[in-house]
Design a protein around this motif. Structure first.
Motif, PDB file in Angstrom:
ATOM      1  N   ASN A   1       0.577   0.344  16.029  1.00  0.00           N
ATOM      2  CA  ASN A   1       1.845   0.234  15.327  1.00  0.00           C
ATOM      3  C   ASN A   1       1.752  -0.932  14.339  1.00  0.00           C
ATOM      4  OD1 ASN A   1       4.460   1.232  14.953  1.00  0.00           O
ATOM      5  ND2 ASN A   1       5.341  -0.391  16.228  1.00  0.00           N
ATOM      6  N   PRO A   2       2.257  -0.770  13.109  1.00  0.00           N
ATOM      7  CA  PRO A   2       2.139  -1.866  12.133  1.00  0.00           C
ATOM      8  C   PRO A   2       3.142  -2.999  12.385  1.00  0.00           C
ATOM      9  CG  PRO A   2       3.264   0.008  11.151  1.00  0.00           C
ATOM     10  CD  PRO A   2       2.864   0.437  12.534  1.00  0.00           C
ATOM     11  N   VAL A   3       2.747  -4.222  11.997  1.00  0.00           N
ATOM     12  CA  VAL A   3       3.686  -5.367  12.056  1.00  0.00           C
ATOM     13  C   VAL A   3       4.242  -5.512  10.641  1.00  0.00           C
ATOM     14  CG1 VAL A   3       3.937  -7.810  12.667  1.00  0.00           C
ATOM     15  CG2 VAL A   3       2.165  -6.432  13.776  1.00  0.00           C
ATOM     16  N   ARG A   4       5.441  -5.000  10.443  1.00  0.00           N
ATOM     17  CA  ARG A   4       5.975  -4.849   9.079  1.00  0.00           C
ATOM     18  C   ARG A   4       6.049  -6.165   8.304  1.00  0.00           C
ATOM     19  NH1 ARG A   4       7.496   0.428   8.958  1.00  0.00           N
ATOM     20  NH2 ARG A   4       7.430   1.156  11.098  1.00  0.00           N
ATOM     21  N   ASP A   5       6.544  -7.212   8.937  1.00  0.00           N
ATOM     22  CA  ASP A   5       6.718  -8.491   8.222  1.00  0.00           C
ATOM     23  C   ASP A   5       5.404  -9.032   7.674  1.00  0.00           C
ATOM     24  OD1 ASP A   5       9.357  -8.517   8.510  1.00  0.00           O
ATOM     25  OD2 ASP A   5       9.484 -10.417   9.636  1.00  0.00           O
ATOM     26  N   ILE A   6       4.331  -8.735   8.380  1.00  0.00           N
ATOM     27  CA  ILE A   6       3.015  -9.222   7.950  1.00  0.00           C
ATOM     28  C   ILE A   6       2.499  -8.422   6.754  1.00  0.00           C
ATOM     29  CG2 ILE A   6       0.567  -9.343   8.711  1.00  0.00           C
ATOM     30  CD1 ILE A   6       2.210 -11.506   9.966  1.00  0.00           C
ATOM     31  N   LEU A   7       2.789  -7.139   6.736  1.00  0.00           N
ATOM     32  CA  LEU A   7       2.172  -6.252   5.754  1.00  0.00           C
ATOM     33  C   LEU A   7       3.004  -6.068   4.476  1.00  0.00           C
ATOM     34  CD1 LEU A   7       1.087  -3.521   8.336  1.00  0.00           C
ATOM     35  CD2 LEU A   7      -0.386  -5.248   7.311  1.00  0.00           C
ATOM     36  N   LYS A   8       4.301  -6.248   4.579  1.00  0.00           N
ATOM     37  CA  LYS A   8       5.226  -5.934   3.481  1.00  0.00           C
ATOM     38  C   LYS A   8       4.884  -6.677   2.188  1.00  0.00           C
ATOM     39  CE  LYS A   8      10.080  -5.220   2.806  1.00  0.00           C
ATOM     40  NZ  LYS A   8      11.312  -5.938   2.982  1.00  0.00           N
ATOM     41  N   GLY A   9       4.714  -5.940   1.119  1.00  0.00           N
ATOM     42  CA  GLY A   9       4.477  -6.519  -0.201  1.00  0.00           C
ATOM     43  C   GLY A   9       3.079  -7.107  -0.391  1.00  0.00           C
ATOM     44  N   LYS A  10       2.203  -6.959   0.593  1.00  0.00           N
ATOM     45  CA  LYS A  10       0.885  -7.621   0.540  1.00  0.00           C
ATOM     46  C   LYS A  10      -0.220  -6.688   0.038  1.00  0.00           C
ATOM     47  CE  LYS A  10       2.124 -11.448   2.806  1.00  0.00           C
ATOM     48  NZ  LYS A  10       2.835 -11.069   3.977  1.00  0.00           N
ATOM     49  N   ARG A  11      -1.257  -7.341  -0.508  1.00  0.00           N
ATOM     50  CA  ARG A  11      -2.513  -6.624  -0.763  1.00  0.00           C
ATOM     51  C   ARG A  11      -3.331  -6.813   0.505  1.00  0.00           C
ATOM     52  NH1 ARG A  11      -4.751  -9.777  -5.643  1.00  0.00           N
ATOM     53  NH2 ARG A  11      -4.009 -11.400  -4.254  1.00  0.00           N
ATOM     54  N   VAL A  12      -3.486  -5.707   1.238  1.00  0.00           N
ATOM     55  CA  VAL A  12      -4.067  -5.794   2.585  1.00  0.00           C
ATOM     56  C   VAL A  12      -5.516  -5.317   2.575  1.00  0.00           C
ATOM     57  CG1 VAL A  12      -3.884  -4.939   4.976  1.00  0.00           C
ATOM     58  CG2 VAL A  12      -1.804  -5.380   3.637  1.00  0.00           C
ATOM     59  N   LEU A  13      -6.375  -6.120   3.202  1.00  0.00           N
ATOM     60  CA  LEU A  13      -7.755  -5.675   3.415  1.00  0.00           C
ATOM     61  C   LEU A  13      -7.911  -5.362   4.894  1.00  0.00           C
ATOM     62  CD1 LEU A  13     -10.764  -5.274   2.934  1.00  0.00           C
ATOM     63  CD2 LEU A  13     -11.056  -7.754   2.999  1.00  0.00           C
ATOM     64  N   VAL A  14      -8.185  -4.101   5.212  1.00  0.00           N
ATOM     65  CA  VAL A  14      -8.309  -3.713   6.619  1.00  0.00           C
ATOM     66  C   VAL A  14      -9.788  -3.458   6.940  1.00  0.00           C
ATOM     67  CG1 VAL A  14      -7.585  -1.342   6.032  1.00  0.00           C
ATOM     68  CG2 VAL A  14      -7.546  -2.055   8.396  1.00  0.00           C
ATOM     69  N   ILE A  15     -10.213  -4.016   8.079  1.00  0.00           N
ATOM     70  CA  ILE A  15     -11.640  -3.922   8.444  1.00  0.00           C
ATOM     71  C   ILE A  15     -11.801  -3.168   9.765  1.00  0.00           C
ATOM     72  CG2 ILE A  15     -13.716  -5.256   9.071  1.00  0.00           C
ATOM     73  CD1 ILE A  15     -13.025  -7.227   6.950  1.00  0.00           C
ATOM     74  N   ASP A  16     -12.694  -2.188   9.740  1.00  0.00           N
ATOM     75  CA  ASP A  16     -13.039  -1.473  10.975  1.00  0.00           C
ATOM     76  C   ASP A  16     -14.563  -1.422  11.085  1.00  0.00           C
ATOM     77  OD1 ASP A  16     -12.706  -0.186  13.363  1.00  0.00           O
ATOM     78  OD2 ASP A  16     -11.783   1.616  12.540  1.00  0.00           O
TER      79      ASP A  16
END
Ligand code: AMP
Length: 469
Positions: free
Chosen positions: A339-354
């Motif tokens: 589940n996403p943590v909205r406050d952390i992700l909102k409006g951000k340029r996100v780099l996701v690593i797997d």
């Protein structure tokens, strides 16, 4: 009878000379649960008789009742956790496999896959062997039973000289525990000591849980016998350059384990650092796909200076989504798990690593999730090269056609998973990050298609899709 296509991931654990052997094996299997969640079993020896309990399900479910341990008496025990896909997910295939034959009772637990299994099986059946299961492991039992050699060690050596592929084995007789690691050393296997007891486990994290001391890794090609006289080590096979599985570092082993001479967490973090050296991404935050991307994302953040955050939360009470055999369930599975943590992700340029993309299903769902939480951009980095070839040595990967990178370019995969950018760690980067190991020569077949143990040419009916294309 046809064998199942080799789709297995397993963990093994054994202990010799401990009054609570079965209980400790239960704990060991608990620590190895990540190596297989579909079924598990324990066989114990009281010195005269072998006792067995096994079933489908997680370790805590199968051994959840203390009463079970009363039925597993004795000072030696071996155990097994197994993951396999539908078809082979039947109780008769649950290990350890226990048989009575002309020379007594024996139990066997196996991690890995034998690649010439069908050929050997056809031959054994032609000579009259009757198989009870669809597991490649049973072949070793039949070979043992038909061998004319005098000692068990010689019979086992002769049997294992007939099979090719990956095997870490634990065998238990009334009076002995035997551990073997194949000459390629594909899968990890370590030896520990707890007081006067010897312990063998797929990964060192299982030793930690029971507070056993790590003695050493069982070497590629080593066969160890533990009996009332103590421990004897043999190297009965032709020596070859070992090829331990690099994917154990990338994904499969637990980060707190030490395998192939290294700590898995440290290697994964280095994979992330290496990614940062290869790709500078303009992003506000770097987040891992939990739990598999954690150490690599941290390594990337530390090397690049980009802030590390937990942008996705994982429900730990759901099994690995990958387990679900049907596509429809797998799609649903990602949502119950993350589940996403909205406050952390909102409006951000996100780099996701797997750590890897297999079919692409997980990444696609995750990116959609991150965007719907308000991220401005979603960039993806994978801490290994594209997984383009199936594993035939004991890691469950789908057949070639289902591996998205076997038939799609990175740009096509990027579009499919809807990322703003997608990049994979280079093969050289992977090798640099992993560094030395057993002979510096890892099996990288899932990335390169260079299979270190060759396959026999199989017939058209073969379950192995490698040669069908
Ligand atoms: P997919 O949705 O098929 O692309 O699966 C990718 C996810 O599966 C990644 O998050 C990996 O961490 C994980 N994964 C990779 N290999 C395996 C494996 N052999 N067994 C279970 N999960 C895996």
């Amino acid at each position: 009878m046809k064998l199942q296509r080799p789709e297995e991931e397993c963990g093994i654990f054994g202990i010799y000379n401990h009054p609570e052997a079965a209980n400790l094996t239960y704990l060991g299997l608990y620590a190895l649960q990540h190596r297989g969640q579909e079924s598990c079993g324990i066989v114990s020896s009281d010195g005269a008789v072998l006792h067995s309990h096994k079933n489908m399900g997680l370790v805590a479910d199968v051994f959840g009742n203390q009463e079970i341990f009363k039925k597993l008496p004795g000072k030696a025990a071996i155990g097994h956790v197994r993951y396999s896909t539908t078809g082979s997910s039947v109780i008769k295939n649950v290990q350890p496999l226990m048989v009575d034959y002309s020379r007594g009772s024996i139990a066997i637990a196996h991690n890995g896959n034998i690649v010439n299994a069908q050929l050997v099986k056809d031959e054994l059946e032609a000579w009259g062997s009757i198989f009870q299961t669809t597991m490649d492991t049973e072949i070793i039992v039949h070979l043992l039973a038909t061998s004319k050699a005098n000692s068990l060690v010689d019979r086992l050596t002769e049997s294992l000289n007939t099979v090719k592929g990956a095997y870490c084995l634990l065998l238990l007789t009334k009076t002995r525990m035997i551990a073997v690691r194949d000459p390629n050393g594909f899968r990890p296997l370590c030896l520990g000591k707890l007081g006067n007891s010897y312990v063998v486990a797929s990964e060192s994290c299982a030793l930690d849980l029971i507070e056993a001391e790590f003695v050493k890794e069982i070497e590629p090609g080593e066969l160890i016998v533990v009996d009332k006289n103590g421990l004897t080590s043999f190297f009965p096979f032709k020596k070859i350059e070992p090829t331990p599985c690099i994917f154990e570092f990338v994904y499969f082993a637990r980060p707190d384990s030490y395998i192939f001479g290294k700590n898995v967490y440290a290697v994964r973090k280095e994979l992330g650092r290496q990614l940062a050296r290869e790709y500078q991404i303009d992003a506000d935050i770097v987040i891992p796909v939990p739990d598999s991307g954690g150490p690599a994302a941290l390594g990337y953040a530390q090397e690049s200076g980009i802030r590390f955050e937990f942008g996705l939360m994982r429900n730990h009470y759901v099994g690995r989504t990958f387990i679900e055999p049907q596509q429809s369930i797998r799609h649903f599975g990602v949502k119950i798990k993350l589940n996403p943590v909205r406050d952390i992700l909102k409006g951000k340029r996100v780099l996701v690593i797997d750590d890897s993309i297999v079919r692409g299903t997980t990444s696609r769902k995750i990116i959609k999730m991150i965007r719907s939480a308000g991220a401005k951009e979603v960039h993806t980095l994978i801490s290994s090269p594209p997984t383009s070839y199936p594993c035939y040595y004991g890691i469950d990967t789908p057949n070639r056609k289902e591996l998205i990178s076997s038939s799609h370019t990175i740009e096509e995969i990027r579009k499919y998973i809807t990322a703003d950018s997608l990049n994979y760690l280079s093969e050289q980067g992977l090798l640099d990050a992993v560094g030395g190991g057993d002979g510096n020569n890892y099996c990288k077949a899932c990335f390169t298609g260079g299979y270190p143990v060759k396959f026999p040419k199989l017939t058209a009916e073969s379950q192995l899709d490698l040669f069908e294309e």
